[in-house]
Motif scaffolding. Structure first.
Motif, PDB file in Angstrom:
ATOM      1  N   THR A  82       0.832  -1.202   0.000  1.00  0.00           N
ATOM      2  CA  THR A  82       0.000   0.000   0.000  1.00  0.00           C
ATOM      3  C   THR A  82       0.863   1.248   0.000  1.00  0.00           C
ATOM      4  N   THR A  83       0.190   2.430   0.018  1.00  0.00           N
ATOM      5  CA  THR A  83       0.901   3.702   0.201  1.00  0.00           C
ATOM      6  C   THR A  83       0.246   4.408   1.378  1.00  0.00           C
ATOM      7  N   VAL A  84       0.907   5.432   1.879  1.00  0.00           N
ATOM      8  CA  VAL A  84       0.348   6.201   2.993  1.00  0.00           C
ATOM      9  C   VAL A  84      -0.582   7.280   2.433  1.00  0.00           C
ATOM     10  N   LEU A 131       3.312   0.089  -6.695  1.00  0.00           N
ATOM     11  CA  LEU A 131       2.769  -1.060  -5.968  1.00  0.00           C
ATOM     12  C   LEU A 131       2.504  -2.218  -6.927  1.00  0.00           C
ATOM     13  N   SER A 159      -2.862  -6.486  -1.757  1.00  0.00           N
ATOM     14  CA  SER A 159      -2.768  -5.041  -1.998  1.00  0.00           C
ATOM     15  C   SER A 159      -3.982  -4.308  -1.428  1.00  0.00           C
ATOM     16  N   THR A 200      -3.941   2.444  -2.770  1.00  0.00           N
ATOM     17  CA  THR A 200      -3.188   3.588  -2.238  1.00  0.00           C
ATOM     18  C   THR A 200      -3.868   4.234  -1.038  1.00  0.00           C
ATOM     19  N   ILE A 211      -3.060   0.149   8.253  1.00  0.00           N
ATOM     20  CA  ILE A 211      -2.014  -0.726   7.697  1.00  0.00           C
ATOM     21  C   ILE A 211      -1.627  -1.755   8.758  1.00  0.00           C
ATOM     22  N   LEU A 246       5.795  -0.477   1.256  1.00  0.00           N
ATOM     23  CA  LEU A 246       5.186   0.809   0.895  1.00  0.00           C
ATOM     24  C   LEU A 246       5.908   1.410  -0.295  1.00  0.00           C
ATOM     25  N   SER A 247       5.178   2.272  -1.048  1.00  0.00           N
ATOM     26  CA  SER A 247       5.780   2.970  -2.184  1.00  0.00           C
ATOM     27  C   SER A 247       5.638   4.477  -2.003  1.00  0.00           C
ATOM     28  N   ALA A 279      10.290  -0.048   2.257  1.00  0.00           N
ATOM     29  CA  ALA A 279       9.788   1.184   1.635  1.00  0.00           C
ATOM     30  C   ALA A 279      10.626   1.460   0.401  1.00  0.00           C
TER      31      ALA A 279
END
Ligand code: B12
Length: 300
Positions: free
Chosen positions: A183-185, A194, A210, A213, A220, A234-235, A264
């Motif tokens: 995922t992303t923050v 991702l 997944s 985003t 998370i 994370l991306s 990350a």
């Protein structure tokens, strides 16, 4: 001479800059310098609106408003001048040389066919490792040169996303170890990183989950526990404020089980020094190395 002037609402629509921003800048930087109409309302000359559009575009490239609004017109023109960026992949005559023109023609079937054909010709791993990155850069630089709009970036992303999702879905589900949460923050909208990682890890037999985003940190951690994952990956794109990355990773690390690894990656971690408890990965192959070392460490 009756000059064309724009009211603040029109300037907001035209530039994408909020009314409050325009007023704050006027106070803080002395630009814009609107005149007043017969009702005392701000009225902006067109040359100032053009300059504001340029400032907005350059902010999109990461430049700070303070620097732009205090720059001389000559310096600003210099900054805004089209960057002579070599056509990515043009030399190779690859798909990227044809992709941007197809996106600009909004010929989506042709975009989809070109991407699909290249994927099938190259195979998923090669396509992700070698071609998608080149296409991302080509699209990003076409946007930076002002050749394509943000909505056209979305068009590209949706086509690429659909293609990668389908390819990943068609893959044999492997042994399922490690289990990786992707995922992303919040505030990080870029999803392609991702998907590229998911494709590579699933090809190697990992079980990827997944969340898409922008997942809040607490969620998370909850998902990692509920899904009994071994790794959270994370991306962070180059657009994400890099000074926020390490504090966020530290917070998340504190919420995750000790046995769960935290990775990350993305251009957003490029200049960062990894805290001990987080693995920073700038390049796609780093994920494959990370996978191999995880399996070594866990006797797989
Ligand atoms: C498509 C796209 C968008 C789409 C995203 C749609 C979507 N849902 O994904 C939209 C239109 C929403 C968008 C918005 C913006 N974008 Co944008 N976007 C892109 C673009 C063209 C493509 C792909 C992308 O997602 N890249 C991000 C990832 C995949 O690439 P990467 O960070 O280099 O990561 C590489 C590796 O590190 C690895 N990787 C990535 N993650 C991970 C994770 C792990 C664990 C590992 C091992 C590896 C790994 O994979 C990549 C392989 O090359 C890029 C161009 C580019 N060069 O990438 C610009 C780009 C990232 N965007 C950029 C910008 C500025 C923005 C905006 C701020 C523009 C604006 N003002 O609105 C907003 C920010 C939105 C936000 N809050 O996130 C800039 C960032 C430049 C900078 N220094 O700030 C770029 C580089 C374009 C450019 N050339 O200027 N964008």
């Amino acid at each position: 001479m009756n000059r064309t002037l724009m009211n603040i609402a029109a300037v907001e629509r035209e530039t994408g800059l909020g009314k409050d921003t325009l007023r704050v800048w006027e106070r803080r930087y002395g630009f814009p310098r609107p005149e007043r109409d017969q009702y005392g309302e701000r009225a902006y000359p067109l040359d100032q609106v053009e300059k504001l559009r340029l400032v907005k575009r350059l902010m999109g490239q990461g430049l700070r408003p303070g620097r732009l609004l205090t720059a001389s017109d000559a310096d600003l023109a210099q900054l805004g001048a089209p960057v002579a960026v070599p056509e990515v992949g043009a030399a190779e005559g690859g798909v990227s040389a044809t992709l941007v023109p197809l996106i600009r023609q909004h010929d989506l079937p042709a975009v989809s066919n070109a991407l699909r054909q290249t994927l099938h010709r190259q195979g998923l791993q090669h396509f992700v490792l070698e071609t998608v990155s080149v296409l991302n850069r080509a699209v990003g630089e076409a946007w930076m040169r002002g050749e394509i709009e943000v909505f056209e970036e979305h068009l590209y992303t949706e086509q690429m996303q659909a293609l990668l999702r389908q390819a990943i879905g068609a893959l044999p589900q492997g042994e399922g170890q490690p289990r990786v949460l992707l995922t992303t923050v919040p505030e990080e909208q870029h999803v392609l990183g991702l998907l590229m990682i998911e494709a590579l890890l699933t090809l190697e037999g990992a079980r990827c989950i997944s969340l898409g985003t922008q997942t809040p940190l607490a969620d998370i951690a909850l998902a990692a526990k509920a899904q009994r994952v071994d790794i959270v990956a994370l991306s962070f794109s180059a657009a994400f404020p890099s000074r926020q990355v390490l504090p966020l990773l530290k917070q998340l690390r504190a919420r995750l089980e000790g046995s769960c690894d935290l990775w990350a990656g993305g251009a957003g971690v490029e200049r960062l020094r990894a805290p001990e408890t987080v693995r920073l990965m700038r390049h796609l192959p780093d994920a494959l190395e990370g996978l191999a070392s995880w399996r070594r460490e866990h006797g797989h």
